[in-house]
Motif scaffolding. Structure first.
Motif, PDB file in Angstrom:
ATOM      1  N   ASN A   1       0.835  -1.203   0.000  1.00 47.90           N
ATOM      2  CA  ASN A   1       0.000   0.000   0.000  1.00 47.90           C
ATOM      3  C   ASN A   1       0.866   1.248   0.000  1.00 47.90           C
ATOM      4  O   ASN A   1       1.920   1.292   0.635  1.00 47.90           O
ATOM      5  CB  ASN A   1      -0.925   0.016   1.210  1.00 47.90           C
ATOM      6  CG  ASN A   1      -2.045  -0.994   1.097  1.00 47.90           C
ATOM      7  OD1 ASN A   1      -2.253  -1.592   0.041  1.00 47.90           O
ATOM      8  ND2 ASN A   1      -2.761  -1.198   2.173  1.00 47.90           N
TER       9      ASN A   1
ATOM     10  N   TYR B   1      -0.715   4.352   0.564  1.00 51.85           N
ATOM     11  CA  TYR B   1      -1.401   5.292   1.454  1.00 51.85           C
ATOM     12  C   TYR B   1      -1.722   4.554   2.752  1.00 51.85           C
ATOM     13  O   TYR B   1      -2.304   3.477   2.734  1.00 51.85           O
ATOM     14  CB  TYR B   1      -2.713   5.797   0.844  1.00 51.85           C
ATOM     15  CG  TYR B   1      -2.583   6.243  -0.590  1.00 51.85           C
ATOM     16  CD1 TYR B   1      -1.926   7.416  -0.917  1.00 51.85           C
ATOM     17  CD2 TYR B   1      -3.107   5.478  -1.617  1.00 51.85           C
ATOM     18  CE1 TYR B   1      -1.792   7.812  -2.232  1.00 51.85           C
ATOM     19  CE2 TYR B   1      -2.987   5.871  -2.934  1.00 51.85           C
ATOM     20  CZ  TYR B   1      -2.329   7.037  -3.244  1.00 51.85           C
ATOM     21  OH  TYR B   1      -2.206   7.422  -4.548  1.00 51.85           O
TER      22      TYR B   1
ATOM     23  N   ASP C   1      -6.834   7.616   4.795  1.00 48.11           N
ATOM     24  CA  ASP C   1      -7.470   8.616   3.931  1.00 48.11           C
ATOM     25  C   ASP C   1      -6.731   9.951   3.947  1.00 48.11           C
ATOM     26  O   ASP C   1      -6.703  10.655   2.932  1.00 48.11           O
ATOM     27  CB  ASP C   1      -8.928   8.838   4.340  1.00 48.11           C
ATOM     28  CG  ASP C   1      -9.818   7.668   3.953  1.00 48.11           C
ATOM     29  OD1 ASP C   1      -9.418   6.871   3.080  1.00 48.11           O
ATOM     30  OD2 ASP C   1     -10.921   7.557   4.533  1.00 48.11           O
TER      31      ASP C   1
ATOM     32  N   ASP D   1      -3.531  10.337   4.055  1.00 48.80           N
ATOM     33  CA  ASP D   1      -2.413  10.184   3.119  1.00 48.80           C
ATOM     34  C   ASP D   1      -2.872  10.381   1.679  1.00 48.80           C
ATOM     35  O   ASP D   1      -2.215  11.054   0.887  1.00 48.80           O
ATOM     36  CB  ASP D   1      -1.781   8.800   3.239  1.00 48.80           C
ATOM     37  CG  ASP D   1      -0.769   8.705   4.354  1.00 48.80           C
ATOM     38  OD1 ASP D   1      -0.470   9.739   4.985  1.00 48.80           O
ATOM     39  OD2 ASP D   1      -0.271   7.583   4.580  1.00 48.80           O
ATOM     40  N   SER D   2      -3.997   9.786   1.316  1.00 45.81           N
ATOM     41  CA  SER D   2      -4.473   9.932  -0.061  1.00 45.81           C
ATOM     42  C   SER D   2      -4.899  11.367  -0.341  1.00 45.81           C
ATOM     43  O   SER D   2      -4.675  11.880  -1.441  1.00 45.81           O
ATOM     44  CB  SER D   2      -5.606   8.952  -0.362  1.00 45.81           C
ATOM     45  OG  SER D   2      -6.687   9.143   0.501  1.00 45.81           O
TER      46      SER D   2
ATOM     47  N   LEU E   1      -7.034   6.551  -7.567  1.00 45.29           N
ATOM     48  CA  LEU E   1      -6.158   6.175  -6.459  1.00 45.29           C
ATOM     49  C   LEU E   1      -6.594   4.816  -5.942  1.00 45.29           C
ATOM     50  O   LEU E   1      -7.732   4.649  -5.504  1.00 45.29           O
ATOM     51  CB  LEU E   1      -6.233   7.203  -5.324  1.00 45.29           C
ATOM     52  CG  LEU E   1      -5.963   8.656  -5.671  1.00 45.29           C
ATOM     53  CD1 LEU E   1      -6.008   9.504  -4.406  1.00 45.29           C
ATOM     54  CD2 LEU E   1      -4.651   8.820  -6.389  1.00 45.29           C
TER      55      LEU E   1
ATOM     56  N   ASP F   1      -5.308   1.334  -3.455  1.00 42.89           N
ATOM     57  CA  ASP F   1      -4.529   1.165  -2.225  1.00 42.89           C
ATOM     58  C   ASP F   1      -3.027   1.090  -2.483  1.00 42.89           C
ATOM     59  O   ASP F   1      -2.243   1.656  -1.734  1.00 42.89           O
ATOM     60  CB  ASP F   1      -4.949  -0.103  -1.479  1.00 42.89           C
ATOM     61  CG  ASP F   1      -6.342   0.010  -0.878  1.00 42.89           C
ATOM     62  OD1 ASP F   1      -6.808   1.146  -0.676  1.00 42.89           O
ATOM     63  OD2 ASP F   1      -6.951  -1.050  -0.623  1.00 42.89           O
TER      64      ASP F   1
ATOM     65  N   TYR G   1      -1.546   4.181  -8.298  1.00 45.48           N
ATOM     66  CA  TYR G   1      -2.436   5.213  -8.822  1.00 45.48           C
ATOM     67  C   TYR G   1      -2.264   5.328 -10.327  1.00 45.48           C
ATOM     68  O   TYR G   1      -1.281   4.864 -10.896  1.00 45.48           O
ATOM     69  CB  TYR G   1      -2.189   6.570  -8.155  1.00 45.48           C
ATOM     70  CG  TYR G   1      -0.826   7.172  -8.389  1.00 45.48           C
ATOM     71  CD1 TYR G   1      -0.542   7.902  -9.531  1.00 45.48           C
ATOM     72  CD2 TYR G   1       0.188   7.016  -7.451  1.00 45.48           C
ATOM     73  CE1 TYR G   1       0.715   8.454  -9.742  1.00 45.48           C
ATOM     74  CE2 TYR G   1       1.440   7.566  -7.646  1.00 45.48           C
ATOM     75  CZ  TYR G   1       1.690   8.287  -8.796  1.00 45.48           C
ATOM     76  OH  TYR G   1       2.930   8.828  -9.012  1.00 45.48           O
TER      77      TYR G   1
END
Length: 75
Positions: free
Chosen positions: A25, A27, A30, A32-33, A56, A58, A61
């Motif tokens: 992962n 991120y 949330d 982080d994203s 995006l 997990d 991207y």
């Protein structure tokens, strides 16, 4: 063997993608994203891009970027 240099020109469309190491992962949560999207906005403004779409996931991207000038690999 290294890949060929990317052809850059104004109005070009690029599919940009990146994946976490070992498909881990990228991120943690949330926040982080959302931080990633904030940094993307800064890059779009700085390099005069148009972001047509993003996805995006997990562990990776996808971006669909249009350059208004040849600027995808500017410093």
């Amino acid at each position: 063997m290294a890949r060929l240099l990317r052809i850059e020109y104004a109005g070009a469309l690029y599919h940009v993608t990146a994946r976490g190491n070992a498909r881990a992962n990228i991120y943690a949560n949330d926040d982080d994203s959302q931080r990633f999207l904030s940094l993307l906005k800064i890059a779009v403004d700085r390099y005069d891009w148009y972001c047509h779409a993003y996805c995006l996931m997990d562990n990776h991207y996808h971006l669909l970027i249009e350059t208004n000038r040849a600027s995808l690999s500017d410093d």
